[in-house]
Design a protein around this motif. Structure first.
Motif, PDB file in Angstrom:
ATOM      1  N   UNK A   1     -20.583  -2.051  10.602  1.00  0.00           N
ATOM      2  CA  UNK A   1     -20.080  -2.038  11.979  1.00  0.00           C
ATOM      3  C   UNK A   1     -20.080  -0.663  12.630  1.00  0.00           C
ATOM      4  N   UNK A   2     -20.135   0.395  11.801  1.00  0.00           N
ATOM      5  CA  UNK A   2     -20.009   1.784  12.285  1.00  0.00           C
ATOM      6  C   UNK A   2     -18.638   2.059  12.887  1.00  0.00           C
ATOM      7  N   UNK A   3     -17.661   1.220  12.571  1.00  0.00           N
ATOM      8  CA  UNK A   3     -16.287   1.412  13.050  1.00  0.00           C
ATOM      9  C   UNK A   3     -15.515   2.201  11.996  1.00  0.00           C
ATOM     10  N   UNK A   4     -15.037   3.386  12.366  1.00  0.00           N
ATOM     11  CA  UNK A   4     -14.396   4.295  11.415  1.00  0.00           C
ATOM     12  C   UNK A   4     -13.110   3.739  10.831  1.00  0.00           C
ATOM     13  N   UNK A   5     -12.528   2.711  11.452  1.00  0.00           N
ATOM     14  CA  UNK A   5     -11.284   2.165  10.913  1.00  0.00           C
ATOM     15  C   UNK A   5     -11.492   1.618   9.505  1.00  0.00           C
ATOM     16  N   UNK A   6     -12.699   1.113   9.225  1.00  0.00           N
ATOM     17  CA  UNK A   6     -12.965   0.557   7.900  1.00  0.00           C
ATOM     18  C   UNK A   6     -13.086   1.663   6.855  1.00  0.00           C
ATOM     19  N   UNK A   7     -13.617   2.800   7.235  1.00  0.00           N
ATOM     20  CA  UNK A   7     -13.658   3.939   6.313  1.00  0.00           C
ATOM     21  C   UNK A   7     -12.245   4.438   6.026  1.00  0.00           C
ATOM     22  N   UNK A   8     -11.414   4.498   7.048  1.00  0.00           N
ATOM     23  CA  UNK A   8     -10.021   4.905   6.845  1.00  0.00           C
ATOM     24  C   UNK A   8      -9.316   3.957   5.875  1.00  0.00           C
ATOM     25  N   UNK A   9      -9.584   2.679   6.015  1.00  0.00           N
ATOM     26  CA  UNK A   9      -8.957   1.694   5.132  1.00  0.00           C
ATOM     27  C   UNK A   9      -9.480   1.823   3.704  1.00  0.00           C
ATOM     28  N   UNK A  10     -10.781   2.048   3.571  1.00  0.00           N
ATOM     29  CA  UNK A  10     -11.347   2.253   2.226  1.00  0.00           C
ATOM     30  C   UNK A  10     -10.704   3.448   1.552  1.00  0.00           C
ATOM     31  N   UNK A  11     -10.532   4.518   2.288  1.00  0.00           N
ATOM     32  CA  UNK A  11      -9.956   5.719   1.706  1.00  0.00           C
ATOM     33  C   UNK A  11      -8.491   5.517   1.337  1.00  0.00           C
ATOM     34  N   UNK A  12      -7.765   4.768   2.149  1.00  0.00           N
ATOM     35  CA  UNK A  12      -6.365   4.487   1.815  1.00  0.00           C
ATOM     36  C   UNK A  12      -6.271   3.682   0.526  1.00  0.00           C
TER      37      UNK A  12
ATOM     38  N   UNK B   1     -15.253  -3.372  -0.148  1.00  0.00           N
ATOM     39  CA  UNK B   1     -15.467  -4.266   0.991  1.00  0.00           C
ATOM     40  C   UNK B   1     -15.234  -3.526   2.303  1.00  0.00           C
ATOM     41  N   UNK B   2     -14.250  -2.637   2.329  1.00  0.00           N
ATOM     42  CA  UNK B   2     -13.999  -1.845   3.523  1.00  0.00           C
ATOM     43  C   UNK B   2     -15.189  -0.906   3.808  1.00  0.00           C
ATOM     44  N   UNK B   3     -15.733  -0.287   2.757  1.00  0.00           N
ATOM     45  CA  UNK B   3     -16.889   0.586   2.940  1.00  0.00           C
ATOM     46  C   UNK B   3     -18.090  -0.196   3.470  1.00  0.00           C
ATOM     47  N   UNK B   4     -18.285  -1.404   2.967  1.00  0.00           N
ATOM     48  CA  UNK B   4     -19.396  -2.227   3.440  1.00  0.00           C
ATOM     49  C   UNK B   4     -19.265  -2.532   4.929  1.00  0.00           C
ATOM     50  N   UNK B   5     -18.055  -2.830   5.360  1.00  0.00           N
ATOM     51  CA  UNK B   5     -17.851  -3.147   6.776  1.00  0.00           C
ATOM     52  C   UNK B   5     -17.962  -1.900   7.643  1.00  0.00           C
TER      53      UNK B   5
ATOM     54  N   UNK C   1       0.840  -1.192   0.000  1.00  0.00           N
ATOM     55  CA  UNK C   1       0.000   0.000   0.000  1.00  0.00           C
ATOM     56  C   UNK C   1       0.875   1.243   0.000  1.00  0.00           C
ATOM     57  N   UNK C   2       0.727   2.041  -1.030  1.00  0.00           N
ATOM     58  CA  UNK C   2       1.477   3.290  -1.159  1.00  0.00           C
ATOM     59  C   UNK C   2       0.484   4.380  -1.541  1.00  0.00           C
ATOM     60  N   UNK C   3       0.019   5.091  -0.540  1.00  0.00           N
ATOM     61  CA  UNK C   3      -0.996   6.099  -0.800  1.00  0.00           C
ATOM     62  C   UNK C   3      -0.754   7.305   0.085  1.00  0.00           C
ATOM     63  N   UNK C   4      -0.953   8.487  -0.447  1.00  0.00           N
ATOM     64  CA  UNK C   4      -0.882   9.684   0.398  1.00  0.00           C
ATOM     65  C   UNK C   4      -2.029   9.685   1.389  1.00  0.00           C
ATOM     66  N   UNK C   5      -1.910  10.483   2.409  1.00  0.00           N
ATOM     67  CA  UNK C   5      -2.993  10.601   3.387  1.00  0.00           C
ATOM     68  C   UNK C   5      -4.272  11.050   2.684  1.00  0.00           C
TER      69      UNK C   5
END
Length: 404
Positions: free
Chosen positions: A343-354, A335-339, A14-18
Motif C-alpha cells: 500500500x505504501x502507507x507508512x502506518x503499516x511499517x509503524x505497526x510492524x516495528x511496534x 503481515x504488517x510489512x507486507x501491507x 501490546x507493550x513495546x518501547x518506541x
C-alpha cells in the motif's frame, strides 16, 4: 465486534518501547551472540522445551526449528551487515541432511519436505557450496515430491517447489524453470471445486487422518497458491492470473467479517462448533493469508480483503505463544510489512516495528523463564532477529520463502 473473529485469550496487550533503530540493532546482535555461544560444533543447538515433541528430541536439524534454520538466519544477517562474520559452518551443513534423516523415519509423507526435510537442507548446502551432484540430488527430491498427497506446503509440492524456484533464479538453467512449471501444473491439476463453497481449493491428506480442506498458509490454500505468485516471472501469465482469480473467489467465500476486520478459520468445516473462534497466526488465519498473497493483483477487491485482514491482525495484537514466525508475534509483524510494501502507507511499517519491539521483549522474557534461548528460525529467536533487520532495512521478504 472484532472479538468475534479471534480469541482474546490467545493474545496479550501490546507493550513495546518506541521504535529505536539502535536498540533494534543491539537486539539483533544479542540474539546472534546468544546463538553463537550456544552452538556446539558438529552437533548444533539444543531443542527448546516448547519445540520438543513427545518423546523428547535433543536436537533438530531442519530449516523450520532446527540447526539448518539457525545457520540460514545467521548467514542472512551477516550478509546484510547486521552482525559480524561467522564461523565456518560448512562441514556441519554438509552433514545436516543425514543427521536429519532419523527424525523423518516415521514420516507418512516422505523425506523431501522443504522446511522439515531434504529439499531445504540441500538448498542451504548448495547455496554455501554449489556442486552439480548436489544440485541433481535436489532436483530429484523436488521432482519426486510433485504428487505428494499431502497437498500442502510443509510436506508437499507447494513447499519443495520453492527450492526449484530459488535454483531457477540462482542458476538461470532451463531445467529448473521447466521443473517449476511442472510443479505448478501439478498443483493446478490437483485443485477441485468444493461442494460447500462452490469455489476452487485443495484437499489435504495428512497424518493418516480423514481428508481436510485447510485455507491458511501452513497447511492449506494460501500456502499452495503462494508459489504461483512467488514464481510469476517463471510461469505463464495466464496461469498466474487464473490462480489469482480462483484465490480471490475462495477467500471471499470463506472469509469472516466484523467491524472492518477479516479472518478465516483454519479450514472448511460445516460441523464446526458455534463457539469456536479463528486463529490469528501465520500458519492459520489472517497473518498467513496476507503474508502469502500480498503480491496479488492491485484490484479494489484484493485491496479490501487484504487490508481488512491486516486490520484484524493489528487489532488482535501480539500472541501469548511467543515471538516466533509460525505461530507468534513475528508472523503478525511480517503481515504488517507486507501491507506496507503493497500500500505504501507508512502506518503499516509503524505497526510492524511496534510488533517487532514487542517480540524482542518476548524473546527476553522467555529466555529468563526457560533459562535458555529458543534457537530456531520459524518458532524462535532467529525469526525475530530477521524481522528486526527487515524493519531496519525496509524489506518485507519472509525468511526462506521470499529470500534464501
Amino acid at each position: 465486534m472484532m472479538t468475534d473473529l479471534f480469541d482474546p485469550e490467545r493474545h496479550e496487550p501490546l507493550q513495546a518501547p518506541s521504535w529505536d533503530e539502535t536498540a533494534a540493532r543491539e537486539a539483533i546482535q544479542c540474539i546472534a551472540r546468544s546463538a553463537l555461544a550456544a552452538y556446539e560444533p558438529g552437533v548444533g543447538w539444543r531443542a527448546h522445551p516448547l519445540d520438543d515433541p513427545e518423546p523428547t528430541v535433543e536436537r533438530f536439524h531442519n530449516l523450520y526449528h532446527g540447526s539448518g534454520g539457525v545457520i540460514w538466519a545467521l548467514r542472512h544477517l551477516a550478509r546484510g551487515g547486521a552482525i559480524e562474520a561467522l564461523p565456518d559452518f560448512m562441514p556441519f551443513v554438509a552433514a545436516l541432511r543425514e543427521a536429519n534423516r532419523p527424525l523423518l523415519a516415521g514420516s507418512q509423507h516422505g523425506s523431501a519436505s522443504y522446511l522439515f526435510g531434504d529439499a531445504g537442507l540441500d538448498l542451504l548446502h548448495w547455496m554455501l557450496q554449489p556442486d552439480e551432484a548436489l544440485a541433481q540430488r535436489l532436483f530429484d527430491a523436488v521432482q519426486g515430491n510433485l504428487h505428494n498427497p499431502a497437498r500442502e506446503a510443509l510436506w508437499g509440492n507447494p513447499g519443495t517447489v520453492l527450492a526449484a524456484i530459488r535454483m531457477a533464479e540462482a542458476t538461470g538453467e532451463p531445467r529448473w524453470t521447466a521443473l517449476v512449471r511442472e510443479a505448478a501444473d501439478a498443483l493446478q491439476a490437483e485443485m477441485e471445486v468444493d461442494a460447500d463453497t462452490g469455489t476452487w481449493l485443495w484437499v489435504q491428506n495428512l497424518y493418516g487422518r480423514p481428508p481436510v480442506r485447510y485455507l491458511g498458509a501452513g497447511h492449506g490454500f494460501a500456502g499452495n497458491a503462494y508459489p504461483f505468485f512467488r514464481a510469476k516471472e517463471l510461469l505463464p501469465a495466464e496461469q498466474v492470473a487464473l490462480i489469482a482469480e480462483r484465490a480471490l473467489a475462495t477467500l471471499q467465500a470463506t472469509a469472516r467479517h466484523a467491524e472492518g476486520g477479516t479472518n478465516w478459520f483454519p479450514g472448511i468445516n460445516p460441523k464446526r462448533p458455534a463457539d469456536w473462534l479463528p486463529l490469528v497466526q501465520d500458519c492459520h488465519g489472517a497473518p498467513g493469508i496476507v503474508c502469502r498473497l500480498a503480491t496479488a493483483p492491485r484490484t479494489p477487491e484484493w485491496d479490501a480483503l487484504l487490508l481488512q485482514a491486516g486490520a484484524l491482525v493489528w487489532h488482535a495484537g501480539p500472541l501469548t505463544k511467543g515471538a516466533g514466525l509460525c505461530h507468534g508475534t513475528a508472523g503478525s509483524a511480517f503481515a504488517m510489512l507486507k501491507l506496507w510494501r503493497r500500500s505504501a502507507d507508512a502506518i503499516w511499517l509503524d505497526r510492524a516495528r511496534a510488533l517487532a519491539m514487542h517480540g524482542w521483549g518476548q524473546v527476553e522474557r522467555h529466555r529468563v523463564a526457560y533459562g535458555q534461548g529458543r534457537y530456531s528460525l520459524w518458532t524462535g529467536d532467529l525469526g525475530v532477529a530477521c524481522l528486526l533487520w527487515n524493519c531496519i532495512a525496509g524489506s518485507d521478504a519472509i525468511p526462506t520463502l521470499d529470500v534464501f
